[in-house]
Structures are given as structure tokens and as C-alpha cells.
Design a protein around this motif. Sequence first.
Motif, PDB file in Angstrom:
ATOM      1  N   ARG A 278       0.837  -1.207   0.000  1.00  0.00           N
ATOM      2  CA  ARG A 278       0.000   0.000   0.000  1.00  0.00           C
ATOM      3  C   ARG A 278       0.869   1.253   0.000  1.00  0.00           C
ATOM      4  NH1 ARG A 278      -5.155  -0.898   0.820  1.00  0.00           N
ATOM      5  NH2 ARG A 278      -4.762  -2.787   2.034  1.00  0.00           N
ATOM      6  N   HIS A 279       2.013   1.194   0.665  1.00  0.00           N
ATOM      7  CA  HIS A 279       2.933   2.330   0.673  1.00  0.00           C
ATOM      8  C   HIS A 279       3.604   2.513  -0.682  1.00  0.00           C
ATOM      9  CE1 HIS A 279       6.950   4.163   1.227  1.00  0.00           C
ATOM     10  NE2 HIS A 279       6.334   4.946   2.108  1.00  0.00           N
ATOM     11  N   ASP A 280       4.062   1.383  -1.268  1.00  0.00           N
ATOM     12  CA  ASP A 280       4.829   1.467  -2.507  1.00  0.00           C
ATOM     13  C   ASP A 280       3.953   1.650  -3.741  1.00  0.00           C
ATOM     14  OD1 ASP A 280       7.015   1.022  -0.907  1.00  0.00           O
ATOM     15  OD2 ASP A 280       7.369  -1.034  -1.568  1.00  0.00           O
ATOM     16  N   MET A 281       2.770   1.058  -3.738  1.00  0.00           N
ATOM     17  CA  MET A 281       1.929   1.065  -4.934  1.00  0.00           C
ATOM     18  C   MET A 281       0.454   1.111  -4.527  1.00  0.00           C
ATOM     19  SD  MET A 281       2.210  -1.617  -8.098  1.00  0.00           S
ATOM     20  CE  MET A 281       1.468  -1.263  -9.699  1.00  0.00           C
ATOM     21  N   PRO A 282      -0.012   2.240  -4.034  1.00  0.00           N
ATOM     22  CA  PRO A 282      -1.384   2.320  -3.516  1.00  0.00           C
ATOM     23  C   PRO A 282      -2.463   2.066  -4.559  1.00  0.00           C
ATOM     24  CG  PRO A 282      -0.377   4.504  -3.655  1.00  0.00           C
ATOM     25  CD  PRO A 282       0.713   3.503  -3.887  1.00  0.00           C
ATOM     26  N   ASP A 283      -2.136   2.269  -5.836  1.00  0.00           N
ATOM     27  CA  ASP A 283      -3.126   2.047  -6.899  1.00  0.00           C
ATOM     28  C   ASP A 283      -2.978   0.668  -7.555  1.00  0.00           C
ATOM     29  OD1 ASP A 283      -0.697   2.584  -8.046  1.00  0.00           O
ATOM     30  OD2 ASP A 283      -1.479   3.955  -9.582  1.00  0.00           O
ATOM     31  N   SER A 284      -2.361  -0.287  -6.870  1.00  0.00           N
ATOM     32  CA  SER A 284      -2.182  -1.634  -7.402  1.00  0.00           C
ATOM     33  C   SER A 284      -3.528  -2.296  -7.690  1.00  0.00           C
ATOM     34  CB  SER A 284      -1.408  -2.486  -6.385  1.00  0.00           C
ATOM     35  OG  SER A 284      -1.659  -3.859  -6.562  1.00  0.00           O
ATOM     36  N   PRO A 285      -3.751  -2.783  -8.918  1.00  0.00           N
ATOM     37  CA  PRO A 285      -5.008  -3.474  -9.228  1.00  0.00           C
ATOM     38  C   PRO A 285      -5.210  -4.728  -8.369  1.00  0.00           C
ATOM     39  CG  PRO A 285      -3.869  -2.848 -11.243  1.00  0.00           C
ATOM     40  CD  PRO A 285      -2.912  -2.604 -10.116  1.00  0.00           C
ATOM     41  N   ALA A 286      -4.129  -5.465  -8.109  1.00  0.00           N
ATOM     42  CA  ALA A 286      -4.252  -6.672  -7.286  1.00  0.00           C
ATOM     43  C   ALA A 286      -4.613  -6.308  -5.853  1.00  0.00           C
ATOM     44  CB  ALA A 286      -2.945  -7.470  -7.319  1.00  0.00           C
ATOM     45  N   LEU A 287      -4.046  -5.218  -5.349  1.00  0.00           N
ATOM     46  CA  LEU A 287      -4.382  -4.756  -4.002  1.00  0.00           C
ATOM     47  C   LEU A 287      -5.842  -4.327  -3.937  1.00  0.00           C
ATOM     48  CD1 LEU A 287      -3.461  -4.035  -1.135  1.00  0.00           C
ATOM     49  CD2 LEU A 287      -2.764  -1.794  -2.027  1.00  0.00           C
ATOM     50  N   ALA A 288      -6.297  -3.636  -4.967  1.00  0.00           N
ATOM     51  CA  ALA A 288      -7.700  -3.226  -5.007  1.00  0.00           C
ATOM     52  C   ALA A 288      -8.625  -4.434  -5.018  1.00  0.00           C
ATOM     53  CB  ALA A 288      -7.949  -2.350  -6.236  1.00  0.00           C
ATOM     54  N   ALA A 289      -8.241  -5.472  -5.752  1.00  0.00           N
ATOM     55  CA  ALA A 289      -9.047  -6.700  -5.793  1.00  0.00           C
ATOM     56  C   ALA A 289      -9.098  -7.346  -4.411  1.00  0.00           C
ATOM     57  CB  ALA A 289      -8.472  -7.670  -6.815  1.00  0.00           C
ATOM     58  N   ALA A 290      -7.961  -7.380  -3.737  1.00  0.00           N
ATOM     59  CA  ALA A 290      -7.920  -7.956  -2.388  1.00  0.00           C
ATOM     60  C   ALA A 290      -8.799  -7.157  -1.436  1.00  0.00           C
ATOM     61  CB  ALA A 290      -6.483  -7.992  -1.883  1.00  0.00           C
ATOM     62  N   ASP A 291      -8.789  -5.846  -1.582  1.00  0.00           N
ATOM     63  CA  ASP A 291      -9.632  -5.002  -0.726  1.00  0.00           C
ATOM     64  C   ASP A 291     -11.112  -5.281  -0.976  1.00  0.00           C
ATOM     65  OD1 ASP A 291      -7.460  -3.818   0.482  1.00  0.00           O
ATOM     66  OD2 ASP A 291      -7.472  -2.047  -0.818  1.00  0.00           O
ATOM     67  N   GLN A 292     -11.486  -5.484  -2.236  1.00  0.00           N
ATOM     68  CA  GLN A 292     -12.880  -5.800  -2.552  1.00  0.00           C
ATOM     69  C   GLN A 292     -13.293  -7.137  -1.942  1.00  0.00           C
ATOM     70  OE1 GLN A 292     -14.091  -5.191  -6.791  1.00  0.00           O
ATOM     71  NE2 GLN A 292     -12.045  -4.282  -7.025  1.00  0.00           N
ATOM     72  N   LEU A 293     -12.425  -8.108  -2.062  1.00  0.00           N
ATOM     73  CA  LEU A 293     -12.704  -9.429  -1.501  1.00  0.00           C
ATOM     74  C   LEU A 293     -12.839  -9.355   0.023  1.00  0.00           C
ATOM     75  CD1 LEU A 293     -10.167 -11.355  -3.719  1.00  0.00           C
ATOM     76  CD2 LEU A 293     -12.626 -11.796  -3.705  1.00  0.00           C
ATOM     77  N   THR A 294     -11.953  -8.593   0.650  1.00  0.00           N
ATOM     78  CA  THR A 294     -11.982  -8.458   2.105  1.00  0.00           C
ATOM     79  C   THR A 294     -13.261  -7.766   2.564  1.00  0.00           C
ATOM     80  OG1 THR A 294      -9.564  -8.340   2.141  1.00  0.00           O
ATOM     81  CG2 THR A 294     -10.723  -7.575   4.100  1.00  0.00           C
ATOM     82  N   ALA A 295     -13.644  -6.708   1.853  1.00  0.00           N
ATOM     83  CA  ALA A 295     -14.863  -5.986   2.214  1.00  0.00           C
ATOM     84  C   ALA A 295     -16.094  -6.873   2.087  1.00  0.00           C
ATOM     85  CB  ALA A 295     -14.995  -4.742   1.342  1.00  0.00           C
ATOM     86  N   ARG A 296     -16.099  -7.735   1.076  1.00  0.00           N
ATOM     87  CA  ARG A 296     -17.262  -8.594   0.848  1.00  0.00           C
ATOM     88  C   ARG A 296     -17.356  -9.695   1.898  1.00  0.00           C
ATOM     89  NH1 ARG A 296     -21.047 -10.813   1.061  1.00  0.00           N
ATOM     90  NH2 ARG A 296     -22.493 -11.632  -0.506  1.00  0.00           N
ATOM     91  N   THR A 297     -16.226 -10.258   2.300  1.00  0.00           N
ATOM     92  CA  THR A 297     -16.262 -11.357   3.259  1.00  0.00           C
ATOM     93  C   THR A 297     -16.397 -10.864   4.691  1.00  0.00           C
ATOM     94  OG1 THR A 297     -13.847 -11.423   3.540  1.00  0.00           O
ATOM     95  CG2 THR A 297     -14.791 -12.761   1.767  1.00  0.00           C
ATOM     96  N   GLY A 298     -15.786  -9.709   4.986  1.00  0.00           N
ATOM     97  CA  GLY A 298     -15.780  -9.220   6.351  1.00  0.00           C
ATOM     98  C   GLY A 298     -14.952 -10.074   7.286  1.00  0.00           C
ATOM     99  N   ARG A 299     -14.029 -10.848   6.719  1.00  0.00           N
ATOM    100  CA  ARG A 299     -13.222 -11.768   7.524  1.00  0.00           C
ATOM    101  C   ARG A 299     -11.769 -11.307   7.558  1.00  0.00           C
ATOM    102  NH1 ARG A 299     -14.198 -17.653   5.191  1.00  0.00           N
ATOM    103  NH2 ARG A 299     -12.782 -18.104   6.933  1.00  0.00           N
ATOM    104  N   PRO A 300     -11.017 -11.669   8.594  1.00  0.00           N
ATOM    105  CA  PRO A 300      -9.601 -11.298   8.662  1.00  0.00           C
ATOM    106  C   PRO A 300      -8.803 -11.963   7.541  1.00  0.00           C
ATOM    107  CG  PRO A 300     -10.402 -12.061  10.808  1.00  0.00           C
ATOM    108  CD  PRO A 300     -11.448 -12.414   9.802  1.00  0.00           C
ATOM    109  N   VAL A 301      -7.869 -11.233   6.987  1.00  0.00           N
ATOM    110  CA  VAL A 301      -7.034 -11.778   5.921  1.00  0.00           C
ATOM    111  C   VAL A 301      -5.861 -12.541   6.518  1.00  0.00           C
ATOM    112  CG1 VAL A 301      -7.679  -9.934   4.343  1.00  0.00           C
ATOM    113  CG2 VAL A 301      -5.616  -9.693   5.741  1.00  0.00           C
ATOM    114  N   ASN A 302      -5.293 -13.441   5.720  1.00  0.00           N
ATOM    115  CA  ASN A 302      -4.061 -14.111   6.146  1.00  0.00           C
ATOM    116  C   ASN A 302      -2.979 -13.889   5.101  1.00  0.00           C
ATOM    117  OD1 ASN A 302      -4.208 -16.161   4.091  1.00  0.00           O
ATOM    118  ND2 ASN A 302      -5.607 -17.349   5.377  1.00  0.00           N
TER     119      ASN A 302
END
Length: 360
Positions: A278-302
Motif C-alpha cells: 500500500r505504501h509502494d503502490m497504492p493504486d495496485s489493481p491486485a491490491l484493489a481486488a484484495a480489498d474488494q474481496l476483504t470488504a465482501r467477506t468481512g473476515r480477517p485476511v491471512n
Amino acid sequence: MDQWITTSEAAARLGVKRGTLYSYVSRGVLVSRRQPGQSESLFDRTQIDSLAAAKHDGRRAGDRLLRFRAVATRVSSIRDDRLYLRGRDVAEVCAAMDFAAAARFVLAVDGPRQVATVDDAVIAAVDVERRIPLAVALIAAHDPLRVDRTDASARVLGLLPALTRAVPEIDWAHPWVDLLATTLIDNGLAASTTAARVAASARAGVFDALLAGYAALSGPLHGGAPAAAYDMVDAVVAGTPVERALADAVIDGRLPGFGHVVYGGPDPRARIVFDRIRHDMPDSPALAAADQLTARTGRPVNVDLASAVVARELELGPRAGEVLFQYGRTVGMAAHVVEEYGEAPLRWRGSPNGADRATS
């Protein structure tokens, strides 16, 4: 091997609470002593191990064979959802050390010892996730001292360059790769670590013990999990609806990249890696996808989800996460193997209904 161990370690080896341990002392079953400057009482390791054998077996074990015991380790520990390597918070380790320095720290060795060389072309002919185990197998096969347990830590440190050569597709110097490998060094008595310790308990050489660990690591619920998480992230980046990607990713009732058996909240290793991305590449498409998945599940990431983001963003391919897991965990498994060499042999007990099972 230290003769005297702390109250905490003695309780862990017996599988009892500290209060139970103190009751053994008051009844004369065990003898403890105090040392100036020590916050805990000290117990004789041999006496503790003999009691562990008697508890499980109904009779005192022989001098050389301890039939049943718990595993106490100083390689890593997990407390309050925080991971410690050799007593130091993994976040501090990652902030202060690169992977090479962390490997020396965990293995408690200053420098490498040369290992046998193998034909890199032979290794390159197999799939990427099979190359590290194959490289170690070939090195072991050509090593006349493979059953010699001396200098095992230094030999594993010398093994690491051969492992990176086995997978040249990965930029091992990339800061995300180096950081991820560091977070993956150890995480308690996971399946791979336990498998490696069992082999070491039978006094297998360090390279052969590592192979036992890699075998356990290959399962889809362990080292193979990052590949499933990669497919899930990749699908969302490509435009697949989040709900569909989540449904397709479920393995044996589990969702890769989310939840962890030893962490009630977010995996601290995932937090370290995600913070760097997030520090190095805040606009990363893969990071954005992970954020969407996390928001949908509401579960802690590993850490598997973090690994998937690294592999997807760096275009390393879906199996790179397993390779990075193998590489990082090589250090932790080796540290456990060396620790196990100083212990009495392990032995498990079976029961008809699976109850009252000795643990690893």
C-alpha cells in the motif's frame, strides 16, 4: 541442549497449566530451583521429560527413548495474535532485517557452509513449485555427509543460493519478495514444521527432514493455498464479480486468503506485507481486488492473500506463492530440525476413537 528449562517450557512439555506444575513440586513429584535474575523457576529437563513419558505411557521411559511428549520450541511463538521469531516480534524482524539477515538470526549461525552442487538444467525441467524440493533432494543425494547432523544450520544457510537459482523467474531481490519470504520463515508448529521435526526425531539428515516438510507444505490447505488465493485475486482483476470469485475459490469448506487457525484477527504477516504494498503502490489493481474481496467477506485476511497480491502484481504466476512459501519456510523448518536433534525421539499414540491424542 540446556539441562534446565523455565516454568513455561516445562509446563508446555508436559501439556499442563503452570498451577499443575507447581502442585507437582509441592507434592514432591518434581524439584525446582531459582536462579538470581530469573523471573521463573527452573526445572530439570530430563525429569520433566521422564514425567511426560510416565503420564502418557504408565511407566518410565528408557534413557534413550521418550515415548510421548509435547514439543516445546524457541524458534517461534504466537501470543495475542502476534508472531515472535526467537522472541522478537516479526514486525520488528522485518523492519530491521532483510531475509538473509533474518535467516542467520533464526538459524543462529553466522555464515554458510558449502553444499553439493547440482545441475540447474535438470531442476529447470520441472514445474516451478517442484523445483525447490527437487533441488534439495538432488543435493542430499550427492552429499556424502547428508546424515551428519553437525553444522546443519550452516549447511542450510549455504543451501539458500541454490534454491533461488532453481527458480530464476522470481526476482528474489525485489523488496516485496524479500519481505514476504521473511514473514514466512516460521509460524509455530504448522504441518510442514511438524513433519520436518518428526523426520529429525528419527535422526534423518537436515536435507531429508526438509523434504518431509516440503511434502506437507504441498497440500492445498498449506503451501498450496496461495495459488488458490492468486486465482481468486486474478479473477477479480480480470472483471469476475467478487461473489463468483469467492464461490469458485472455496477448498474443502475453506476460503483461501482468509482466516487462520492460530489468529483470531488479521494475520500479522499479512499486515506487514499489505502495508508495504500500500505504501509502494497504492493504486495496485491486485491490491484493489484484495480489498474488494476483504470488504465482501468481512473476515480477517491471512498471509496467503498477501502472497497472492505480490505474485499477481509482479506477474510471477499462480504457483509463485507456493515457491516463496517453500523458500521462506526452509529456514524455519531447518531451525526446528536442529532443535529436534537435541530432543528425545517423538512417538505418537493412537486410540480407537481419536480421543486423548498425543499432540505435536
